[in-house]
Design a protein around this motif. Sequence first.
Motif, short mmCIF file in Angstrom:
data_model
loop_
_atom_site.label_atom_id
_atom_site.label_comp_id
_atom_site.label_asym_id
_atom_site.label_seq_id
_atom_site.Cartn_x
_atom_site.Cartn_y
_atom_site.Cartn_z
N HIS A 21 28.28 47.40 38.32
CA HIS A 21 28.26 47.82 37.08
C HIS A 21 27.06 48.61 37.05
CE1 HIS A 21 26.93 47.35 32.88
NE2 HIS A 21 28.37 47.69 32.61
N LEU A 65 36.79 48.39 39.85
CA LEU A 65 36.27 48.58 38.66
C LEU A 65 36.53 50.03 38.18
CD1 LEU A 65 32.63 46.97 39.25
CD2 LEU A 65 34.27 46.36 37.66
N ALA A 68 40.20 50.01 36.69
CA ALA A 68 40.15 49.29 35.45
C ALA A 68 39.72 50.05 34.20
CB ALA A 68 39.39 47.81 35.49
N SER A 69 38.53 50.93 34.58
CA SER A 69 37.72 51.67 33.46
C SER A 69 38.65 52.94 33.23
CB SER A 69 36.48 52.17 34.20
OG SER A 69 35.77 53.14 33.35
N ASN A 72 41.64 52.27 31.22
CA ASN A 72 41.24 51.19 30.17
C ASN A 72 42.00 49.89 30.30
OD1 ASN A 72 40.13 50.90 27.48
ND2 ASN A 72 41.69 52.03 26.54
N THR A 74 42.74 46.05 29.94
CA THR A 74 42.35 44.71 29.01
C THR A 74 42.30 43.74 30.09
OG1 THR A 74 44.95 44.11 28.82
CG2 THR A 74 43.96 45.51 27.00
N TRP A 99 34.36 41.13 33.02
CA TRP A 99 35.24 42.28 32.18
C TRP A 99 35.05 42.13 30.72
CZ3 TRP A 99 35.81 46.73 33.66
CH2 TRP A 99 36.93 47.68 32.95
N SER A 103 33.41 45.34 29.65
CA SER A 103 34.60 46.45 29.59
C SER A 103 34.18 47.39 28.43
CB SER A 103 35.74 45.92 29.43
OG SER A 103 36.02 45.29 28.28
N LEU A 107 34.10 51.49 29.51
CA LEU A 107 35.15 52.12 29.30
C LEU A 107 34.55 53.20 28.53
CD1 LEU A 107 37.79 49.48 27.83
CD2 LEU A 107 37.74 50.96 30.17
#
Length: 111
Positions: A21, A65, A68-69, A72, A74, A99, A103, A107
């Motif tokens: 991250h 990651l 997922a980013s 977007n 959930t 997350w 997130s 995002l």
Amino acid sequence: MDSVSTTLDPKGFNSLLNGLHQLLFGGAEEDFAAGVQLLQEKIFKTSSLDPQEQRNEISLFEAILRRASQDNWTADQLQDFLNRRAFPSDHTNVFLRFWSKESSQVLLFDV
């Protein structure tokens, strides 16, 4: 990506997610290779994996990651993705907690 696994215990896995991250979304990506090396030294210090296998594991979760980013996701979408790949439930819970907490910040970045 047919299956997802990790050699790390849940605590180490959480450290990996937090380190990625920082590298991906914390403004430190300009020195990504050095950051990955630092993750290897700190998180995999007692691992029996060779350095390439460690990098492969880091790259796997970097890719998740990023996806997922970019898409977007959930928490439910992430959980579905991990469950379809037989990811261990204790590690899935670690990932979902991470997350859910991070997130909204992740995002904001277009990676």
